[in-house]
Design an enzyme around this catalytic site. Structure first.
Site, PDB file in Angstrom:
ATOM      1  N   ARG A  44     -72.793  64.003  24.976  1.00  0.00           N
ATOM      2  CA  ARG A  44     -74.029  63.785  25.743  1.00  0.00           C
ATOM      3  C   ARG A  44     -73.730  63.669  27.229  1.00  0.00           C
ATOM      4  NH1 ARG A  44     -76.697  58.940  27.526  1.00  0.00           N
ATOM      5  NH2 ARG A  44     -78.997  59.022  27.407  1.00  0.00           N
ATOM      6  N   GLN A  73     -84.925  62.287  24.986  1.00  0.00           N
ATOM      7  CA  GLN A  73     -84.600  61.209  25.913  1.00  0.00           C
ATOM      8  C   GLN A  73     -83.731  61.681  27.075  1.00  0.00           C
ATOM      9  OE1 GLN A  73     -81.275  58.886  25.763  1.00  0.00           O
ATOM     10  NE2 GLN A  73     -82.301  56.941  25.338  1.00  0.00           N
ATOM     11  N   SER A 121     -81.579  53.638  27.680  1.00  0.00           N
ATOM     12  CA  SER A 121     -80.917  54.941  27.854  1.00  0.00           C
ATOM     13  C   SER A 121     -79.751  55.066  26.868  1.00  0.00           C
ATOM     14  CB  SER A 121     -80.460  55.104  29.301  1.00  0.00           C
ATOM     15  OG  SER A 121     -79.918  56.382  29.533  1.00  0.00           O
ATOM     16  N   LEU A 122     -78.526  55.133  27.366  1.00  0.00           N
ATOM     17  CA  LEU A 122     -77.346  55.196  26.504  1.00  0.00           C
ATOM     18  C   LEU A 122     -77.328  54.065  25.480  1.00  0.00           C
ATOM     19  CD1 LEU A 122     -74.342  55.993  25.803  1.00  0.00           C
ATOM     20  CD2 LEU A 122     -73.701  54.431  27.647  1.00  0.00           C
ATOM     21  N   HIS A 160     -82.281  61.831  32.975  1.00  0.00           N
ATOM     22  CA  HIS A 160     -83.640  61.688  32.438  1.00  0.00           C
ATOM     23  C   HIS A 160     -84.698  62.476  33.202  1.00  0.00           C
ATOM     24  CE1 HIS A 160     -82.116  58.775  29.631  1.00  0.00           C
ATOM     25  NE2 HIS A 160     -81.573  58.101  30.617  1.00  0.00           N
ATOM     26  N   GLN A 189     -75.479  52.727  30.922  1.00  0.00           N
ATOM     27  CA  GLN A 189     -74.625  53.001  32.064  1.00  0.00           C
ATOM     28  C   GLN A 189     -75.078  52.189  33.275  1.00  0.00           C
ATOM     29  OE1 GLN A 189     -73.994  57.154  32.286  1.00  0.00           O
ATOM     30  NE2 GLN A 189     -72.796  57.118  34.160  1.00  0.00           N
TER      31      GLN A 189
END
Length: 310
Positions: free
Chosen positions: A115, A249, A90-91, A200, A10
């Site tokens: 998510r 995560q 991340s994503l 996070h 993102q």
């Protein structure tokens, strides 16, 4: 020559981000597959927006996943070169899992939509915030967070992106106060990020629990390519271990600097950013020494990368 592919998350999205891939049928086919899995036209969103819809976390995450996988398939369509290691920021880790054959796109798209919704719903909009701190090292930011943070005014280091670039997250007031604290400690800049949740951070523990339940019902396979996970900078070679890493995560820091340095320690010579934008390429240059960084932002970039690798 040892090649790694990395997948952005993102923040790399933009209207028209796939416009330069018209020469690759795999790109449109990938968007068609993902749109069918989600019941929405993701290609229209990527091409036309509007910006407000593109910025919504619940839209951004499945869209970026699809874009990353589409670029991966465009590469595979025109080159026999494959990475020995993959990772995603991340994503982007979900796109890396698809590229490594551990997760299907059909399963991944609704999973990342869930998510995104779980992460957003864990903290009401306006309660949390994130900020990029530039010019302080990891240890300084971590120590300052520990000194300032309180249960009702929490701030944590959540993205270790490159040396001198750390993102913090937590309660909005605490994050804004931390920005001033960081500047007083010598930070060159402290920038509030345009996001809707403190990703996070430990404020997302409830989202991680919801995600763990959803992951338990999602089929995974052993990766065909070595994949380094954000949360612990390790490979996991069983479906259950992968599920645990992905759930953790959501509420744990992204250790991207360490991921890039682990790639270098394993002998990686070239890191290719596989997706829209050049965010990860810039981080690669700051976090590693001598690694060639390439991007696949359009058809011309794919051709140039093939030429460079040959």
């Amino acid at each position: 020559m040892k090649i790694a592919f990395v997948f952005p998350g993102q923040g790399s999205q933009s209207i028209g981000m796939m416009a330069g891939f018209g020469a690759h049928p795999a790109v449109r086919k990938t968007f068609e597959e993902a749109s069918a899995a989600l019941g929405e036209d993701l290609w229209a969103l990527a091409e036309r927006g509007p910006e407000e819809a593109l910025a919504l976390t619940a839209n951004t995450q499945p869209l970026m996943l699809t874009a990353d996988v589409a670029v991966w398939r465009a590469w595979c369509e025109t080159s026999d070169v494959r990475p020995t290691i993959v990772a995603g920021h991340s994503l982007g880790e979900y796109a890396a899992l698809v590229a490594a054959g551990a997760l299907t796109l059909e399963d991944a798209v609704p999973l990342v939509r869930f998510r995104a919704q779980a992460m957003q719903e864990a903290v009401p909009e306006g309660v949390g915030a994130m900020a990029a701190i530039l010019g302080l090292d990891d240890a300084q930011v971590t120590a300052l967070c520990a000194a300032q943070s309180a249960p009702d005014a929490m701030v944590e280091a959540v993205n270790f992106n490159s040396p001198g670039q750390v993102v913090v997250a937590g309660h909005k007031g605490a994050v804004e106060q931390f920005m001033e604290t960081a500047k007083e400690a010598g930070a060159k800049r402290a920038v509030l990020l345009p996001v809707s949740a403190p990703f996070h951070s430990s404020l997302l523990v409830s989202a991680a629990a919801r995600l763990a339940e959803r992951l338990s019902k999602t089929p995974f396979r052993i990766p065909e390519i070595a994949l380094i996970h954000n949360v612990d900078v390790r490979e996991h070679d069983t479906p259950e271990a992968i599920r645990q890493a992905l759930a953790m995560q959501a509420a744990k820091p992204v250790r991207w600097t360490q991921t890039l340095q682990e790639m270098q320690a394993r002998g990686v010579t070239h890191i290719i950013e596989c997706g829209p934008g050049k965010v990860l390429a810039a981080l690669t240059k700051r976090a590693t020494d001598g690694i060639v960084s390439l991007t696949l932002t359009d058809s011309d970039a794919i051709a140039k990368a093939r030429e460079s690798l040959s």
